[in-house]
Design a protein around this motif. Structure first.
Motif, mmCIF file in Angstrom:
data_model
loop_
_atom_site.group_PDB
_atom_site.id
_atom_site.type_symbol
_atom_site.label_atom_id
_atom_site.label_comp_id
_atom_site.label_asym_id
_atom_site.label_seq_id
_atom_site.Cartn_x
_atom_site.Cartn_y
_atom_site.Cartn_z
ATOM 1 N N VAL A 20 0.848 -1.021 0.032
ATOM 2 C CA VAL A 20 0.022 -0.064 -0.011
ATOM 3 C C VAL A 20 0.827 1.391 -0.019
ATOM 4 C CG1 VAL A 20 -1.811 1.409 1.331
ATOM 5 C CG2 VAL A 20 -1.781 -1.296 1.153
ATOM 6 N N VAL A 21 0.511 2.078 -0.971
ATOM 7 C CA VAL A 21 1.194 3.542 -1.085
ATOM 8 C C VAL A 21 0.123 4.699 -0.840
ATOM 9 C CG1 VAL A 21 2.661 4.960 -2.471
ATOM 10 C CG2 VAL A 21 3.172 2.514 -2.506
ATOM 11 N N ALA A 22 0.372 5.633 0.031
ATOM 12 C CA ALA A 22 -0.450 6.646 0.225
ATOM 13 C C ALA A 22 -0.057 8.166 0.171
ATOM 14 C CB ALA A 22 -0.887 6.289 1.603
ATOM 15 N N ALA A 23 -0.517 8.914 -0.306
ATOM 16 C CA ALA A 23 -0.103 10.294 -0.408
ATOM 17 C C ALA A 23 -0.165 10.858 1.385
ATOM 18 C CB ALA A 23 -1.152 11.285 -1.109
ATOM 19 N N PRO A 24 0.716 11.702 1.421
ATOM 20 C CA PRO A 24 1.282 12.052 3.045
ATOM 21 C C PRO A 24 0.319 12.853 3.427
ATOM 22 C CG PRO A 24 2.528 13.376 1.439
ATOM 23 C CD PRO A 24 2.020 12.217 0.400
ATOM 24 N N PRO A 25 0.092 12.959 4.645
ATOM 25 C CA PRO A 25 -1.001 14.022 5.189
ATOM 26 C C PRO A 25 -0.572 15.320 4.498
ATOM 27 C CG PRO A 25 0.083 12.808 6.958
ATOM 28 C CD PRO A 25 0.899 12.718 5.726
ATOM 29 N N GLY A 26 -1.930 16.217 4.548
ATOM 30 C CA GLY A 26 -1.932 17.558 3.934
ATOM 31 C C GLY A 26 -2.177 17.615 2.543
ATOM 32 N N GLU A 27 -2.357 16.486 1.999
ATOM 33 C CA GLU A 27 -2.514 16.336 0.550
ATOM 34 C C GLU A 27 -4.024 15.327 0.471
ATOM 35 O OE1 GLU A 27 0.347 14.282 -1.969
ATOM 36 O OE2 GLU A 27 1.767 15.665 -1.164
ATOM 37 N N PRO A 28 -4.715 15.879 -0.923
ATOM 38 C CA PRO A 28 -5.735 15.050 -0.948
ATOM 39 C C PRO A 28 -5.656 13.516 -0.716
ATOM 40 C CG PRO A 28 -5.776 16.967 -2.490
ATOM 41 C CD PRO A 28 -4.459 16.637 -1.756
ATOM 42 N N GLU A 29 -6.742 12.938 -0.041
ATOM 43 C CA GLU A 29 -6.559 11.548 -0.022
ATOM 44 C C GLU A 29 -6.246 10.680 -1.385
ATOM 45 O OE1 GLU A 29 -8.393 7.476 2.340
ATOM 46 O OE2 GLU A 29 -9.582 9.372 2.404
ATOM 47 N N HIS A 30 -5.276 10.123 -1.383
ATOM 48 C CA HIS A 30 -4.988 9.006 -2.483
ATOM 49 C C HIS A 30 -4.064 7.995 -2.098
ATOM 50 C CE1 HIS A 30 -2.974 9.101 -7.024
ATOM 51 N NE2 HIS A 30 -3.925 7.918 -6.504
ATOM 52 N N TRP A 31 -4.412 6.797 -2.563
ATOM 53 C CA TRP A 31 -3.922 5.718 -2.032
ATOM 54 C C TRP A 31 -4.095 4.489 -3.366
ATOM 55 C CZ3 TRP A 31 -7.057 1.566 -1.846
ATOM 56 C CH2 TRP A 31 -8.198 1.544 -1.126
ATOM 57 N N VAL A 32 -2.983 3.315 -3.255
ATOM 58 C CA VAL A 32 -2.950 2.431 -4.111
ATOM 59 C C VAL A 32 -2.478 1.457 -3.539
ATOM 60 C CG1 VAL A 32 -1.841 1.351 -6.206
ATOM 61 C CG2 VAL A 32 -2.446 3.860 -6.105
ATOM 62 N N SER A 33 -3.389 0.287 -3.604
ATOM 63 C CA SER A 33 -3.198 -1.135 -2.883
ATOM 64 C C SER A 33 -2.898 -2.252 -3.917
ATOM 65 C CB SER A 33 -4.338 -1.426 -2.061
ATOM 66 O OG SER A 33 -4.272 -2.436 -1.502
ATOM 67 N N VAL A 34 -1.994 -2.947 -3.915
ATOM 68 C CA VAL A 34 -1.381 -3.938 -4.778
ATOM 69 C C VAL A 34 -1.472 -5.394 -4.040
ATOM 70 C CG1 VAL A 34 0.115 -4.944 -6.429
ATOM 71 C CG2 VAL A 34 -0.205 -2.177 -6.167
ATOM 72 N N GLU A 35 -2.025 -6.187 -4.686
ATOM 73 C CA GLU A 35 -1.762 -7.680 -4.136
ATOM 74 C C GLU A 35 -1.313 -8.381 -5.369
ATOM 75 O OE1 GLU A 35 -5.466 -9.102 -2.683
ATOM 76 O OE2 GLU A 35 -6.434 -7.023 -2.255
ATOM 77 N N GLY A 36 -0.536 -9.500 -4.947
ATOM 78 C CA GLY A 36 -0.146 -10.078 -5.905
ATOM 79 C C GLY A 36 1.069 -11.156 -5.533
ATOM 80 N N SER A 37 1.449 -12.128 -6.811
ATOM 81 C CA SER A 37 2.507 -13.140 -6.374
ATOM 82 C C SER A 37 4.022 -12.216 -6.328
ATOM 83 C CB SER A 37 2.430 -14.323 -7.576
ATOM 84 O OG SER A 37 2.629 -13.648 -8.656
ATOM 85 N N VAL A 38 4.897 -13.147 -5.984
ATOM 86 C CA VAL A 38 6.239 -12.409 -5.528
ATOM 87 C C VAL A 38 7.221 -13.659 -6.212
ATOM 88 C CG1 VAL A 38 8.140 -11.800 -3.807
ATOM 89 C CG2 VAL A 38 5.540 -11.210 -3.399
ATOM 90 N N THR A 39 8.263 -12.853 -6.815
ATOM 91 C CA THR A 39 9.466 -13.702 -6.978
ATOM 92 C C THR A 39 10.735 -12.811 -6.371
ATOM 93 O OG1 THR A 39 9.513 -12.405 -8.913
ATOM 94 C CG2 THR A 39 8.883 -14.517 -9.254
ATOM 95 N N LEU A 40 11.625 -13.732 -5.982
ATOM 96 C CA LEU A 40 12.800 -13.301 -5.241
ATOM 97 C C LEU A 40 14.067 -13.316 -6.311
ATOM 98 C CD1 LEU A 40 12.078 -14.923 -1.993
ATOM 99 C CD2 LEU A 40 11.847 -12.557 -2.707
ATOM 100 N N HIS A 41 14.828 -12.451 -6.366
ATOM 101 C CA HIS A 41 15.993 -12.382 -7.339
ATOM 102 C C HIS A 41 17.373 -11.981 -6.688
ATOM 103 C CE1 HIS A 41 12.828 -12.617 -10.529
ATOM 104 N NE2 HIS A 41 12.444 -11.748 -9.674
ATOM 105 N N GLU A 42 18.327 -12.698 -6.862
ATOM 106 C CA GLU A 42 19.603 -12.674 -6.256
ATOM 107 C C GLU A 42 20.291 -11.367 -7.277
ATOM 108 O OE1 GLU A 42 20.958 -13.842 -3.382
ATOM 109 O OE2 GLU A 42 18.899 -14.875 -2.998
ATOM 110 N N GLU A 43 20.017 -11.329 -8.473
ATOM 111 C CA GLU A 43 20.760 -10.460 -9.399
ATOM 112 C C GLU A 43 19.810 -9.129 -9.125
ATOM 113 O OE1 GLU A 43 17.141 -11.953 -11.602
ATOM 114 O OE2 GLU A 43 18.696 -13.110 -10.604
ATOM 115 N N GLY A 44 20.701 -7.996 -9.381
ATOM 116 C CA GLY A 44 19.812 -6.849 -9.581
ATOM 117 C C GLY A 44 19.455 -6.089 -8.018
#
Length: 137
Positions: free
Chosen positions: A66-90
């Motif tokens: 979940v990512v949200a705009a900080p206090p003092g700004e109009p309310e705005h957030w995005v929530s993501v659900e998903g599968s995960v992969t792990l990578h040793e490179e990068g």
């Protein structure tokens, strides 16, 4: 899966809150993380090798962010659900890129943390969105 206004929010140096499946009888406990959106529309972040969240992600490769705009700004957030992969490179490159996005890298303490992460090993975590929810006022 992201709309333009989602990408505008996600392009900012805001903290994301990552939640992974807990172990045993523990409750889910979101953790603040740095992140970026990839060219493929995934979210990527990193962790130092040996972090407990990596073991949990290996057991159950799914997460929410979940990512949200900080206090003092109009309310705005995005929530993501998903599968995960792990990578040793990068991982080290991602850590350096995000450190420059979130910190003043002319500060010797910031450089010290980054050097310690690199020395210990850095794993790149990629969240592949399967569901995106959002709100913008």
């Amino acid at each position: 899966m992201f709309r333009d206004e989602d990408l505008d929010l996600l392009a900012r140096p805001l903290y994301a809150f990552l939640t992974v499946a807990p172990r045993g009888d523990r409750w889910p406990a979101p953790r603040p993380v740095w992140f970026e959106v990839t060219g493929d529309g995934d979210l990527q972040l990193f962790s130092v090798r040996g972090a407990p969240k990596l073991d949990r992600l290996r057991e159950q490769p799914r997460a929410s962010v979940v990512v949200a705009a900080p206090p003092g700004e109009p309310e705005h957030w995005v929530s993501v659900e998903g599968s995960v992969t792990l990578h040793e490179e990068g991982g080290a490159e991602l850590a350096a890129r995000l450190a420059a996005r979130y910190w003043d890298m002319s500060d010797p303490n910031s450089q010290k943390f980054l050097d310690e992460w690199r020395a210990g090993g850095v794993v790149r975590i990629v969240v592949h969105p399967e569901r995106v929810n959002r709100f913008s006022s």
